[in-house]
Design a protein around this motif. Structure first.
Motif, mmCIF file in Angstrom:
data_model
loop_
_atom_site.group_PDB
_atom_site.id
_atom_site.type_symbol
_atom_site.label_atom_id
_atom_site.label_comp_id
_atom_site.label_asym_id
_atom_site.label_seq_id
_atom_site.Cartn_x
_atom_site.Cartn_y
_atom_site.Cartn_z
ATOM 1 N N GLN A 139 -41.096 -58.294 31.218
ATOM 2 C CA GLN A 139 -41.890 -57.645 31.207
ATOM 3 C C GLN A 139 -42.565 -59.109 30.544
ATOM 4 N N VAL A 140 -44.473 -59.606 30.816
ATOM 5 C CA VAL A 140 -45.016 -60.377 30.350
ATOM 6 C C VAL A 140 -45.493 -60.252 28.393
ATOM 7 N N GLN A 141 -44.637 -61.758 27.825
ATOM 8 C CA GLN A 141 -45.190 -61.512 26.261
ATOM 9 C C GLN A 141 -45.468 -62.641 26.481
ATOM 10 N N LEU A 142 -46.413 -62.710 25.476
ATOM 11 C CA LEU A 142 -47.746 -63.689 25.001
ATOM 12 C C LEU A 142 -47.894 -63.326 23.999
ATOM 13 N N VAL A 143 -47.518 -64.523 23.392
ATOM 14 C CA VAL A 143 -47.676 -64.420 21.495
ATOM 15 C C VAL A 143 -48.201 -66.055 21.080
ATOM 16 N N GLU A 144 -49.286 -65.250 20.767
ATOM 17 C CA GLU A 144 -50.348 -66.748 19.898
ATOM 18 C C GLU A 144 -49.826 -67.614 18.782
ATOM 19 N N SER A 145 -50.310 -68.300 18.341
ATOM 20 C CA SER A 145 -49.818 -68.819 16.749
ATOM 21 C C SER A 145 -51.156 -70.427 16.763
ATOM 22 N N GLY A 146 -51.171 -70.787 15.234
ATOM 23 C CA GLY A 146 -52.328 -72.191 15.217
ATOM 24 C C GLY A 146 -53.327 -71.579 14.650
ATOM 25 N N GLY A 147 -53.942 -70.244 14.294
ATOM 26 C CA GLY A 147 -55.161 -70.423 13.931
ATOM 27 C C GLY A 147 -55.211 -70.024 12.246
ATOM 28 N N GLY A 148 -55.886 -70.035 11.769
ATOM 29 C CA GLY A 148 -55.601 -70.811 10.150
ATOM 30 C C GLY A 148 -56.743 -70.877 9.477
ATOM 31 N N LEU A 149 -57.009 -71.202 8.762
ATOM 32 C CA LEU A 149 -58.320 -71.787 7.555
ATOM 33 C C LEU A 149 -58.773 -72.785 8.004
ATOM 34 N N VAL A 150 -59.472 -73.554 8.397
ATOM 35 C CA VAL A 150 -60.319 -74.979 8.554
ATOM 36 C C VAL A 150 -61.770 -74.797 7.773
ATOM 37 N N GLN A 151 -62.210 -76.077 7.618
ATOM 38 C CA GLN A 151 -63.468 -76.156 7.015
ATOM 39 C C GLN A 151 -64.132 -76.388 8.758
ATOM 40 N N THR A 159 -63.795 -62.548 34.149
ATOM 41 C CA THR A 159 -63.426 -61.289 34.041
ATOM 42 C C THR A 159 -62.637 -61.642 32.784
ATOM 43 N N THR A 160 -63.325 -60.989 31.844
ATOM 44 C CA THR A 160 -62.358 -60.549 30.290
ATOM 45 C C THR A 160 -61.660 -58.976 29.933
ATOM 46 N N GLU A 161 -61.497 -59.341 31.520
ATOM 47 C CA GLU A 161 -60.514 -57.619 32.204
ATOM 48 C C GLU A 161 -59.280 -57.741 32.403
ATOM 49 N N LEU A 162 -58.084 -58.724 31.678
ATOM 50 C CA LEU A 162 -56.873 -58.606 32.183
ATOM 51 C C LEU A 162 -56.001 -57.584 31.717
ATOM 52 N N PRO A 163 -54.755 -58.132 32.440
ATOM 53 C CA PRO A 163 -53.815 -56.380 31.837
ATOM 54 C C PRO A 163 -52.823 -57.091 30.953
ATOM 55 N N TYR A 164 -52.408 -58.886 30.490
ATOM 56 C CA TYR A 164 -51.565 -59.060 29.411
ATOM 57 C C TYR A 164 -52.650 -59.657 28.207
ATOM 58 N N TRP A 165 -51.964 -59.893 27.313
ATOM 59 C CA TRP A 165 -52.627 -60.110 25.801
ATOM 60 C C TRP A 165 -51.355 -60.180 25.339
ATOM 61 N N GLY A 166 -51.782 -61.420 23.903
ATOM 62 C CA GLY A 166 -51.371 -61.714 23.373
ATOM 63 C C GLY A 166 -51.987 -61.050 22.355
ATOM 64 N N GLN A 167 -51.769 -60.739 20.741
ATOM 65 C CA GLN A 167 -51.762 -59.825 19.515
ATOM 66 C C GLN A 167 -52.805 -60.648 18.814
ATOM 67 N N GLY A 168 -53.047 -62.178 19.474
ATOM 68 C CA GLY A 168 -54.249 -62.608 18.631
ATOM 69 C C GLY A 168 -53.537 -63.623 17.720
ATOM 70 N N THR A 169 -54.723 -64.893 17.439
ATOM 71 C CA THR A 169 -54.545 -65.102 15.931
ATOM 72 C C THR A 169 -55.790 -65.710 14.882
ATOM 73 N N GLN A 170 -55.924 -65.340 14.083
ATOM 74 C CA GLN A 170 -56.962 -65.916 13.448
ATOM 75 C C GLN A 170 -57.603 -67.215 13.317
ATOM 76 N N VAL A 171 -59.019 -67.344 13.249
ATOM 77 C CA VAL A 171 -59.717 -68.691 13.106
ATOM 78 C C VAL A 171 -60.520 -68.078 12.664
ATOM 79 N N THR A 172 -60.130 -68.613 10.801
ATOM 80 C CA THR A 172 -61.189 -69.335 9.897
ATOM 81 C C THR A 172 -61.778 -70.227 9.535
ATOM 82 N N VAL A 173 -63.464 -69.931 10.020
ATOM 83 C CA VAL A 173 -64.176 -71.662 9.138
ATOM 84 C C VAL A 173 -65.238 -71.830 8.355
ATOM 85 N N SER A 174 -64.422 -72.092 7.155
ATOM 86 C CA SER A 174 -65.616 -72.145 5.610
ATOM 87 C C SER A 174 -65.060 -72.867 5.254
ATOM 88 N N SER A 175 -65.976 -73.093 4.263
ATOM 89 C CA SER A 175 -65.909 -74.649 3.511
ATOM 90 C C SER A 175 -65.457 -73.725 2.203
#
Length: 123
Positions: A1-13, A107-123
């Motif tokens: 089973q294909v499994q992808l797990v994104e990480s590294g997102g966060g809050l940045v200025q 395409t953006t229609e792919l069969p295997y995706w991770g759960q996503g990681t949130q990127v927030t850009v704010s001062s």
């Protein structure tokens, strides 16, 4: 089973940098093209970047060229997205995905995706 797990997102200025990671488990990530995408709630999924199986071919959304860099570390079975000079418009959830092909597609229609990681850009 294909499994992808994104990480590294966060809050940045604004103007800051983040590096997103997409490690693979349960499949040999190094054999396939891997793409990065992002999606603002209520809007269409957006293609960001892709790296081919050979790692010699990379693609970027035109507006992101020069700020984003995709790469792969096969020893760590991980694909990265280095994001520099981040802007508020970059703020959203980022996903990695694959269709288990050697080459990148548009395409953006792919069969295997991770759960996503949130990127927030704010001062």
């Amino acid at each position: 089973q294909v499994q992808l797990v994104e990480s590294g997102g966060g809050l940045v200025q604004p103007g800051g940098s983040l590096r997103l990671s997409c490690p693979a488990s349960r499949f040999t990530l190094e054999y396939y093209a891997i793409g990065w995408f992002r999606q603002v709630p209520g809007k269409d999924r957006e293609w960001v970047s892709c790296i081919s199986r050979s790692d010699t071919i990379t693609y970027y959304k035109n507006s992101l060229k020069g700020r984003f860099t995709i790469s792969r570390d096969k020893s760590k079975k991980t694909v990265y997205l280095q994001m520099n000079s981040l802007e508020p418009a970059d703020m959203t959830v980022y996903y990695c995905a694959t269709d288990l092909r050697n080459t990148c597609g548009a395409t953006t229609e792919l069969p295997y995706w991770g759960q996503g990681t949130q990127v927030t850009v704010s001062s």
